[in-house]
Scaffold this motif. Structure first.
Motif, PDB file in Angstrom:
ATOM      1  N   GLN A 262       1.437   4.193  -3.170  1.00  0.00           N
ATOM      2  CA  GLN A 262       0.897   5.745  -2.943  1.00  0.00           C
ATOM      3  C   GLN A 262       2.409   6.416  -3.446  1.00  0.00           C
ATOM      4  OE1 GLN A 262       0.312   6.114   1.339  1.00  0.00           O
ATOM      5  NE2 GLN A 262      -1.540   4.692   1.260  1.00  0.00           N
TER       6      GLN A 262
ATOM      7  N   SER B  47      -3.110  -3.277  -4.529  1.00  0.00           N
ATOM      8  CA  SER B  47      -2.229  -2.359  -4.134  1.00  0.00           C
ATOM      9  C   SER B  47      -1.136  -2.717  -5.064  1.00  0.00           C
ATOM     10  CB  SER B  47      -2.066  -2.316  -2.832  1.00  0.00           C
ATOM     11  OG  SER B  47      -2.939  -1.787  -2.040  1.00  0.00           O
TER      12      SER B  47
ATOM     13  N   ARG C  42       0.870  -1.241   0.010  1.00  0.00           N
ATOM     14  CA  ARG C  42       0.026   0.068   0.150  1.00  0.00           C
ATOM     15  C   ARG C  42       0.740   1.299   0.057  1.00  0.00           C
ATOM     16  NH1 ARG C  42      -3.424  -3.245   2.921  1.00  0.00           N
ATOM     17  NH2 ARG C  42      -2.543  -2.813   5.201  1.00  0.00           N
TER      18      ARG C  42
END
Length: 350
Positions: free
Chosen positions: A136, A181, A132
């Motif tokens: 990002q 993800s 994750r």
């Protein structure tokens, strides 16, 4: 390849050292004939021989053993222990860059981990958190640095085997803990590396053959960020025969059909022997499959128990491999690495 292969490679070195120099080409069951018999000029043939500069030197030795066969795919790995290594710190990259630059038709193939501590036994929950964070963009700078290093070394067209065997259980960069993800993270990495001026990278999506921990199609990040659909395939379950390896769910036929449907070339970054020992039938069938389906490149994993040249415990399979790829087999010299200079354990390969 299975995570335990590093230990298997180390365990067989003493056996190999005792007989390596005395072993030459051994006649074996001939491979099934394929159309054209060989891989053809547009298929780059290579082998994983050692992760550092020693591997570069052994490319020429392997070629001599094959009677002068043209080895155009140079294959190595970045260690996944630290971010510095994933950023391209190993000095041996210079040697590989010189090898690549010596001829315009060569391919430099580099396996790149997506996370550090890549063989650290990280639990699924933590892997999901790391994926994750990557999704990002928190790790983009590491891959930008790698891209800049490769461009600076004169290998802007490197084939990047990113997050290989992502459908398995072992690597920290595995997909199963959070597939969505994982896909977003892959896309971030590709965007970061493609954003570096002068790059011409190709990205190879290379799962293990078969279902493994998760269907590899679930991890596919999109046609716009994948250039090649690869597959690592060893002579081991799932499947009892090469026919099983072809027809099983997410097997060799599935890879070929999937790549065709998505307009991609195929590759075999890792393949070789394993659970079934010295198996000339597998060797012949895999070489025939490669010749029939014409991947961009293929690279046999050449150390024990998987290989043929640096692993004297597979003489019959070595004979098949050599007969199939030799350009002048009748005059080929039996050249093997000196005992005491055998391939070591690669700290970043599984």
């Amino acid at each position: 390849m299975p995570h335990r292969r590093r230990w298997l490679a180390a365990a067989c070195l003493s056996t190999v050292a005792a007989v390596l120099l005395a072993t030459g080409s051994t006649l074996a069951t001939p491979p099934r004939k394929a159309s054209g018999h060989n891989a053809g000029p547009d298929v780059a043939v290579g082998a994983y021989l050692h992760y550092d500069s020693v591997g570069v030197d052994r490319m020429q030795e392997l070629s001599r053993w094959l009677g002068g066969a043209d080895l155009r795919a140079g294959h190595t790995y970045l260690p996944g222990d630290t971010w510095a290594n994933i950023e391209g710190a190993p000095e041996s990259l210079r040697s590989w860059a010189r090898w690549r630059g010596a001829r315009g038709d060569r391919l430099f193939v580099l396996n790149v981990p997506m996370l550090d501590h890549n063989e650290g036994g990280v639990p699924d929950a933590q892997v999901a958190e790391l994926l994750r964070a990557g999704a990002q963009g928190r790790n983009d700078h590491h891959f930008r640095r790698l891209a800049e290093r490769l461009v600076g070394l004169g290998v802007p067209d490197t084939v990047i085997v990113l997050g290989w065997e992502m459908n398995g259980f072992n690597y920290t960069h595995r997909c199963r803990p959070d597939p969505e993800s994982w896909k977003r993270y892959w896309r971030h990495i590709v965007a970061a590396m493609r954003g570096v001026k002068g790059q011409r990278f190709r990205f190879d999506f290379a799962p293990n053959r078969g279902s493994d921990a998760i269907a590899w199609t679930t991890c596919y990040p999109g046609d716009d960020v994948v250039d090649i659909v690869g597959m690592d395939s060893y002579d081991q379950p799932p499947g009892e025969s090469f026919a099983d390896y072809v027809t099983q769910p997410y097997g060799l036929k599935h890879q070929v059909d999937f790549a065709r449907a998505h307009g991609k070339r195929i590759s075999y970054p890792e393949w070789g022997l394993f659970r079934n020992g010295d198996n000339p039938e597998f060797m012949g069938d895999m070489l025939a499959w490669i010749a029939d389906h014409r991947p961009l490149y293929h690279s046999i994993t050449d150390y024990c128990p998987h290989g043929v040249w640096q692993c004297a415990q597979n003489p019959r399979s070595a004979g098949v491999f050599r007969d199939f790829l030799s350009t002048e087999h009748g005059r080929a010299r039996s050249v093997r690495p000196a005992a005491g200079n055998l391939p070591g354990v690669h700290p970043g390969r599984g």
